[in-house]
Structure formats: structure tokens, C-alpha cells
Design a protein around this motif. Structure first.
Motif, PDB file in Angstrom:
ATOM      1  N   GLU A 198       0.806  -1.285  -0.145  1.00  0.00           N
ATOM      2  CA  GLU A 198      -0.035  -0.126  -0.109  1.00  0.00           C
ATOM      3  C   GLU A 198       1.053   1.097   0.025  1.00  0.00           C
ATOM      4  OE1 GLU A 198      -2.265  -0.663   3.523  1.00  0.00           O
ATOM      5  OE2 GLU A 198      -2.955  -2.402   2.769  1.00  0.00           O
ATOM      6  N   SER A 199       0.294   2.445  -0.204  1.00  0.00           N
ATOM      7  CA  SER A 199       1.082   3.636  -0.240  1.00  0.00           C
ATOM      8  C   SER A 199       1.505   3.910   1.081  1.00  0.00           C
ATOM      9  CB  SER A 199       0.095   4.858  -0.659  1.00  0.00           C
ATOM     10  OG  SER A 199      -0.450   4.631  -1.818  1.00  0.00           O
ATOM     11  N   PRO A 200       2.979   4.428   1.155  1.00  0.00           N
ATOM     12  CA  PRO A 200       3.246   4.610   2.651  1.00  0.00           C
ATOM     13  C   PRO A 200       2.575   5.706   3.661  1.00  0.00           C
ATOM     14  CG  PRO A 200       5.100   4.844   0.879  1.00  0.00           C
ATOM     15  CD  PRO A 200       3.716   4.776   0.298  1.00  0.00           C
ATOM     16  N   GLY A 201       1.977   5.393   4.871  1.00  0.00           N
ATOM     17  CA  GLY A 201       1.516   6.307   5.581  1.00  0.00           C
ATOM     18  C   GLY A 201       2.105   7.031   6.296  1.00  0.00           C
ATOM     19  N   VAL A 202       1.678   8.306   6.737  1.00  0.00           N
ATOM     20  CA  VAL A 202       2.285   9.339   7.635  1.00  0.00           C
ATOM     21  C   VAL A 202       1.635   9.176   8.902  1.00  0.00           C
ATOM     22  CG1 VAL A 202       3.063  11.537   7.900  1.00  0.00           C
ATOM     23  CG2 VAL A 202       2.990  10.665   5.544  1.00  0.00           C
ATOM     24  N   GLU A 203       2.470   9.370  10.007  1.00  0.00           N
ATOM     25  CA  GLU A 203       2.073   9.442  11.395  1.00  0.00           C
ATOM     26  C   GLU A 203       2.819  10.619  11.829  1.00  0.00           C
ATOM     27  OE1 GLU A 203       2.633   6.149  14.060  1.00  0.00           O
ATOM     28  OE2 GLU A 203       2.147   7.177  15.701  1.00  0.00           O
ATOM     29  N   ALA A 204       2.134  11.530  12.649  1.00  0.00           N
ATOM     30  CA  ALA A 204       2.634  12.968  12.889  1.00  0.00           C
ATOM     31  C   ALA A 204       2.732  12.803  14.372  1.00  0.00           C
ATOM     32  CB  ALA A 204       1.638  14.176  12.568  1.00  0.00           C
ATOM     33  N   SER A 205       3.960  13.002  14.834  1.00  0.00           N
ATOM     34  CA  SER A 205       4.464  13.282  16.269  1.00  0.00           C
ATOM     35  C   SER A 205       3.824  12.053  17.188  1.00  0.00           C
ATOM     36  CB  SER A 205       3.979  14.642  16.855  1.00  0.00           C
ATOM     37  OG  SER A 205       4.592  15.480  16.237  1.00  0.00           O
ATOM     38  N   PRO A 206       4.550  10.782  16.954  1.00  0.00           N
ATOM     39  CA  PRO A 206       4.366   9.724  17.953  1.00  0.00           C
ATOM     40  C   PRO A 206       4.160   9.898  19.191  1.00  0.00           C
ATOM     41  CG  PRO A 206       5.351   9.017  15.924  1.00  0.00           C
ATOM     42  CD  PRO A 206       5.818  10.418  15.761  1.00  0.00           C
ATOM     43  N   ARG A 207       3.176   9.723  19.794  1.00  0.00           N
ATOM     44  CA  ARG A 207       3.392  10.044  21.272  1.00  0.00           C
ATOM     45  C   ARG A 207       2.834   8.800  22.006  1.00  0.00           C
ATOM     46  NH1 ARG A 207       6.796  13.059  20.300  1.00  0.00           N
ATOM     47  NH2 ARG A 207       6.815  15.443  20.511  1.00  0.00           N
TER      48      ARG A 207
END
Lengths: 92, 243
Positions: free
Chosen positions: A83-92
Motif C-alpha cells: 500500500e502507499s506509505p502512511g504518515v504518522e505525525a508526532s508519535p506519542r
């Protein structure tokens, strides 16, 4: 199936070794299990392509045969769809 | 913000198809750096490393990697690392990489890691030499990660990442068989991570595991094994913690 000597259970150990040591595969992540009611050996996991799927099935079939097991094999491996690469913002 | 792409368990063979394909094509549009979390090759042969190196040589962003258990299988891990280093990949084995981007500095501490288990189900250094050797290797790998973080402590990094092949937590193993947990990672790695106050820990190895977890000290952990993320890489957009 009457398996009072645990033949199938012991054979599955050797199937897993065969998958790991086969030169084409080095496969450690495919799961192999046996349903004694239906006497079916099931293989599950995610693989790179249909060629690898065929190789896994062949290795499992040969290893079972070499250990005197004639159970049917159900191949439930799946070829991974990228699948298309996903983006995760600021993992916390 | 730094955009960190991460993936593990490429399992590149000497020939034939693999999961990655042309997956790194255009990666520079999505990420500033690529982290590889081990099991880069299928058997750890030089031929497999050369095939991967050919693809990585066209990746126009920095690449930082650790090796995994598959990369050690043929007892030629040093040669595998050398082939990848020749195309500019920074291979970490108890070292750190420091990368400067615009106004932010990224530090990556890397080590392969090892098994050993978690919480109440851990291997103890007791009994046969073989059992002691097993867990001694785990302690050694955790110490390598510590050493890498100590190196980072001497430079001011805005964002710090732990890169391992084996998992530091059980959270990201959920989906794997419980009997395998002790061979998939060790909490000793999480202890080293929590001592370092890093921003993110990424690992591979657990193909049947889960993507998201957290160390006991609260560091976010991501399992980027390719069969888990089902893409050529996952991107983490990281900003420095508030002071």
C-alpha cells in the motif's frame, strides 16, 4: 485421524525447520498447524509473491511426505499487497 | 519537523521477487531520512547485500540501518555491512548517527538487539552455558544500545530515535504466538531506551505483530516490519519535544 504416536505433531517440527533452511525461502514467519478432526495441515502467513507461495507449498509437502504424513494441505498464505506509505505525525 | 521513513524485514534474496520491489522510488518526496530495521537480506549473503545495495544507491536521502538475524545467518555480517556501507548506508551496531536537517539535528542510536522476553516471562542467566550465553548476548546488545545513546549525549540532538531489529516491548508483538515472545525481543532494550529519553523507538522482526506500542517509561515504539506496515515504509513526522 488416529495419531497415537504423535507422528503429525512431530512432523510439523520438521516442516518448520525445512521452511527455515530451504535455500529459496529462509522462512521463519509462516505458521503451520494441523487440525486432527479434518486431518488437514494448514499454512498461513504473508509472502512476497506467487513463486514463494509455490515454493512454500512444495517444501511443506516434501517435508510431510519425508516424515510419513499424508495429510491434505490447505494453503492460506497470502501474497502481500503493498500500500502507499502512511504518515504518522508526532508519535506519542 | 523531520520526516523519518522506516521499514524492516525487506528479506532481499539474491534473485526472484521480494516484498520491496521499487518501493523506495520517489521516497525523497515523502521523507528526509530512511531507517532500515534489520533483516535486510534473506540469508545474509554478500550477493543479497549487493542486490539491495544497488537499489539503495539510488535513494537520494540518508540511509541508516541495523542488521537483523537473517543478515547474520551466513556468518558474513561484516561483509554484508561493508557492501551496504560502500553505497553510503550508515550501519549501526552500538553506534550513533547524527544527521543535520535545516534547523534540526537528528540522532539515531542503533543496535541489533536480541531475544530474552518481557516482564514476568524472561530468560535468566542460570543453568547451562548455552542459556547463560543466550541472555548474555541480550545484555550485550542492550549495552550496545546504551553506548550508542551515550555517544548521542555528547551532541545536542533535537530528536533522538532508537533503531533495533528485535523488539523492546511486548506491545508490538501482539498477534505473534506467545511462545515466541522470548525470541522476538527483550525488555532490556526498553530499559536502555527509557534511560535515554528518546522520542521514538522503531524495530522489525515480528512479522505477525502489531505496529504500535510504548515502553514502560512512555517512549512510543513502532514495529515497522514490512508485513506489519504493508508498505515500503512508514513515515513519522517528528518535532522536538516542548522544552
Amino acid at each position: 485421524m488416529n495419531d497415537e504416536h504423535g507422528t503429525v505433531a512431530h512432523a510439523l517440527l520438521h516442516v518448520r525447520e525445512a521452511l527455515a533452511l530451504d535455500d529459496r525461502l529462509a522462512e521463519l514467519a509462516v505458521r503451520v498447524s494441523h487440525d486432527p478432526t479434518s486431518d488437514i495441515v494448514c499454512i498461513r502467513g504473508t509472502v512476497a509473491g506467487t513463486e514463494q507461495q509455490r515454493d512454500i507449498l512444495a517444501v511443506v509437502r516434501d517435508a510431510l511426505r519425508n516424515h510419513g504424513v499424508a495429510s491434505m494441505i490447505r494453503d492460506e498464505t497470502e501474497v502481500m499487497v503493498i500500500e502507499s506509505p502512511g504518515v504518522e505525525a508526532s508519535p506519542r | 519537523m523531520i520526516r523519518v521513513a522506516a521499514v524492516g524485514d525487506l528479506h532481499i534474496g539474491a534473485d526472484g521477487p521480494d516484498l520491496l520491489g521499487e518501493g523506495f522510488s520517489g521516497i525523497e518526496e515523502h521523507a528526509d531520512v530512511l531507517l532500515l530495521a534489520g533483516d535486510l537480506t534473506r540469508h545474509g549473503t554478500v550477493a543479497e547485500a549487493e542486490r539491495l545495495a544497488e537499489r539503495l544507491s539510488t535513494v537520494p536521502i540518508p540511509v541508516v540501518a541495523v542488521l537483523g538475524n537473517h543478515d547474520h545467518h551466513s556468518d558474513t555480517a561484516s561483509a554484508v555491512a561493508g557492501v551496504l556501507a560502500d553505497v553510503g548506508v550508515a550501519i549501526l551496531d552500538g553506534q550513533a548517527a547524527v544527521l543535520d536537517f535545516a534547523q534540526l539535528r537528528l540522532g539515531v542510536a542503533g543496535a541489533k538487539g536480541f531475544g530474552g522476553g518481557f516482564a514476568t516471562a524472561t530468560v535468566a542467566p542460570f543453568g547451562e552455558h548455552e542459556m547463560k550465553a543466550f541472555i548474555a548476548h541480550t545484555h550485550d546488545e542492550a549495552q550496545r544500545l546504551r553506548t550508542a545513546f551515550e555517544a548521542l549525549a555528547t551532541v545536542a540532538c533535537d530528536i533522538r530515535i532508537a533503531l533495533t531489529h528485535y523488539s523492546p516491548v511486548a506491545d508490538t508483538l501482539v498477534g505473534e504466538q506467545l511462545e515466541l515472545y522470548a525470541f522476538l525481543g527483550s525488555q532490556l532494550l526498553a530499559e536502555a531506551i527509557d534511560e535515554s529519553r528518546c522520542d521514538l523507538a522503531v524495530h522489525g522482526h515480528a512479522h505477525g505483530g502489531s505496529e504500535c506500542g510504548r515502553t514502560p517509561g512512555g517512549t512510543p515504539v513502532r514495529n515497522v516490519a514490512m508485513p506489519v506496515i504493508r508498505s515500503a515504509y512508514r513515515v513519522y513526522a517528528l518535532t522536538p519535544r516542548p522544552a
